[in-house]
Scaffold this motif. Sequence first.
Motif, short mmCIF file in Angstrom:
data_model
loop_
_atom_site.label_atom_id
_atom_site.label_comp_id
_atom_site.label_asym_id
_atom_site.label_seq_id
_atom_site.Cartn_x
_atom_site.Cartn_y
_atom_site.Cartn_z
N ARG B 185 1.04 -1.02 0.22
CA ARG B 185 -0.09 0.02 0.38
C ARG B 185 1.10 1.01 -0.23
O ARG B 185 0.27 2.12 -0.34
CB ARG B 185 -0.88 0.50 1.49
N ARG B 186 1.87 1.46 0.81
CA ARG B 186 2.93 2.15 0.63
C ARG B 186 3.30 2.40 -0.32
O ARG B 186 3.53 4.20 -0.90
CB ARG B 186 4.03 2.17 1.68
N ALA B 187 3.79 1.36 -1.60
CA ALA B 187 4.81 2.08 -2.71
C ALA B 187 3.61 2.31 -3.43
O ALA B 187 3.86 3.24 -4.19
CB ALA B 187 5.07 0.34 -2.65
N PRO B 199 0.89 16.37 -2.54
CA PRO B 199 1.15 16.41 -1.63
C PRO B 199 0.94 15.37 -0.10
O PRO B 199 0.11 15.18 -0.10
CB PRO B 199 1.74 17.49 -0.82
N LEU B 200 2.46 14.38 0.66
CA LEU B 200 1.32 13.25 1.17
C LEU B 200 2.05 14.44 2.82
O LEU B 200 3.38 14.66 2.81
CB LEU B 200 2.56 12.02 1.10
N LEU B 201 1.50 14.51 3.74
CA LEU B 201 1.58 14.47 4.87
C LEU B 201 1.89 13.30 5.91
O LEU B 201 0.46 12.52 5.85
CB LEU B 201 0.54 15.74 5.80
N GLU B 202 3.19 13.27 6.35
CA GLU B 202 3.16 11.47 7.29
C GLU B 202 3.31 12.03 7.85
O GLU B 202 4.72 12.77 8.91
CB GLU B 202 4.40 10.80 6.78
N LEU B 217 9.75 1.18 5.02
CA LEU B 217 10.19 2.46 5.85
C LEU B 217 9.14 3.14 5.24
O LEU B 217 7.48 3.02 4.96
CB LEU B 217 11.00 2.34 3.85
N PRO B 218 9.60 4.02 5.98
CA PRO B 218 8.27 6.05 5.47
C PRO B 218 7.99 6.09 4.65
O PRO B 218 8.99 6.30 3.84
CB PRO B 218 9.44 6.78 6.90
N LEU B 219 6.70 6.66 4.12
CA LEU B 219 6.85 7.13 2.85
C LEU B 219 7.67 8.04 2.33
O LEU B 219 8.05 8.32 1.45
CB LEU B 219 5.21 7.54 2.82
N THR B 220 7.86 8.89 3.14
CA THR B 220 8.62 10.38 3.06
C THR B 220 10.15 9.33 2.45
O THR B 220 10.76 10.26 1.60
CB THR B 220 8.56 11.48 3.95
N ALA B 221 10.99 8.41 2.86
CA ALA B 221 11.38 7.74 2.64
C ALA B 221 11.48 7.28 1.01
O ALA B 221 12.59 7.14 0.58
CB ALA B 221 12.05 6.35 3.48
#
Lengths: 395, 395
Positions: B185-187, B199-202, B217-221
Amino acid sequence: MTTNWTLARRAEKMNPSVIREILKVTEKPGIISLAGGLPSPKTFPVADFAGACAAVLAQDGPGALQYAASEGYGPLRQAIADFLPWDVDAEQVLITTGSQQALDLVAKILIDENSRVLVETPTYLGALQAFTPMEPAVVSVASDDEGVLIDDFKAKAGTGAGKARFLYVLPNFQNPTGRTMSEARRAALVQAAAELGVPLLEDNPYGDLWFDNPPPLPLTARNPEGCIYMGSFSKVLAPGLRLGFVVAPKAIFPKLLQAKQAADLHTPGFNQRMVAEVMKGGFLDRHVPTIRALYKQQCEAMLAALAKEMQGLSVQWNRPDGGMFLWLRLPEGVSAIDLLPQAVERNVAFVPGAAFYATEADPRTLRLSFVTSTVEQIATGIAALADAIRNAKKG
Amino acid sequence: MTTNWTLARRAEKMNPSVIREILKVTEKPGIISLAGGLPSPKTFPVADFAGACAAVLAQDGPGALQYAASEGYGPLRQAIADFLPWDVDAEQVLITTGSQQALDLVAKILIDENSRVLVETPTYLGALQAFTPMEPAVVSVASDDEGVLIDDFKAKAGTGAGKARFLYVLPNFQNPTGRTMSEARRAALVQAAAELGVPLLEDNPYGDLWFDNPPPLPLTARNPEGCIYMGSFSKVLAPGLRLGFVVAPKAIFPKLLQAKQAADLHTPGFNQRMVAEVMKGGFLDRHVPTIRALYKQQCEAMLAALAKEMQGLSVQWNRPDGGMFLWLRLPEGVSAIDLLPQAVERNVAFVPGAAFYATEADPRTLRLSFVTSTVEQIATGIAALADAIRNAKKG
């Protein structure tokens, strides 16, 4: 794969703090900074804080480190209510993360886009920065050595939907001018504000730093339901703890509290307990007089240096009764912004007055702080400033 | 003499925090609170903080107590950059007064009136409270046990001036549900967001509190220039220091910094230095596993109590892989809001799920925290909750 960062309109209007940008320049070694409003680190009661930290963690470490009420730590709210010179209910005291946050919270609950907001001429830059994101129409009220002029306040108060949401004033040893609002002006201002139905936002970070006599009673003491009062521990204890407070009338306290919850849940409980611990046993009554004596001595050194160095340069300045700043006006044709690089070249810095005007600026004004530098640095710095002015007059 | 307090429109929309109002009720003695998100005070390293306070004040007391840079304390920014599991430049780290302030600052710079903002279903209440004053149009994206559904995200992203300013997500052990976003789901989400230009706010306050395996791994990474990342020391050290941080792309960092300056000048420097001091020598690598072990044990106690007490009641719940919360769904016809007073009567409290929905709520949901109460209290509390549900089903 590029992301569209669409900024809010208010973000487009935000600009870097002139003061903070200047502080960066003046951090280069060898510069005598008469610019920043940094309290003298000599006045920080480091040993008392060390004792308070140890005591707070030993007595109730887990409590001090847990989430806490948005209103603030009860004993600190009570200590503030007791310390203030009028009858304050601790329930009306809200602890804030520095008094800058109080400005942010008040702006959030009282300013809509294009709301009329009144300020002194000149006024505190940080207040303008806190108000701006809420997109007010800021109007400068003409002011003299005693603060805002009552007639101009009445003329600019507005009516109906255009009535001013509040008048922001800093009556004691104002930042940037160092001036103090007289007793007569206070009485007249509170009367006029009540008649007009315009709230007063009273900022008092410096009121305890008087030299010979305490300033007149705060505006809020005269009409508590018509005023919001803001105070700070930054100048009487230390700014690095970020502890300020608001005293707000019942009519708006709940909204201010909700804005506080949304902004940062609560001010660090550990810091609140540290300060409550340090304040025990009348600490401020012993500590603050030592700050007053130091700043008075440094102010007198600056006044003496100005009298000596500015001879024949047609420079004017005032004589503050307390606080951290004095206000200087350059000779005709000399702009403070143009003068700054020439001063920095001579290893002295100040803040051009233009930073402190909401609307039209007087380009000849500048702010000098007498609290960060030593007596020796002040003498050297003022001589260097005079040299820069002499040079600019020739040019 | 009466004063007209005209509130800003946004203030009219502010409501007291449901969670905080509930916390007040549950502060009455004898109540087992499965409601609040208070970390277990057993996890606060009180002695380490005492040592750090003494060290910070002894090494550079005046520096720790002075005004400081709005960006934050350099060594702490670097320690955070080093701790995060992707290549982070310390220059992109902004220290905030708790991660609640990060939500407030992001809202200020990215939300205009009626801006479209996307959130999970359900979502963190504190985020809704931080966004609301900027008057966005909040849209819920349908979500399952793995987080937001990609198709619904695409359908609700908007276009042109109506394009979403951001999607707010809490991928690890979400507040309120305890669910974790899967690797797949992250990918897919990062891919879709980049394609849409949204933009994503994680938000990642709980990511380190995993039980058996670290979360993906975080989305931001995966796309640092398209995401804002928010972290906090509240759950791995202590919330009472109010220390959070943002990692923001270069495109928006300067505006975030200006919003920070206007909001509270800077986060208390003393607290920043304390945490930097405590973090030295890999402290978190030794300390955080003890929190994980405690919370895992308490979560298992709650799952065991639920399995035992809820038999035959048609109640559903999930099994979190970490964090502080689990999510429970009541039998048909039983509303969590109606159940709460009956539970409090039986000396147990929870948060009705309705508080966490931006739009239409599922009235049968509720949030349980397993971190504040002991194993014994959890067993007693879940039995009391089961009794209240049994009673409500009869009624």
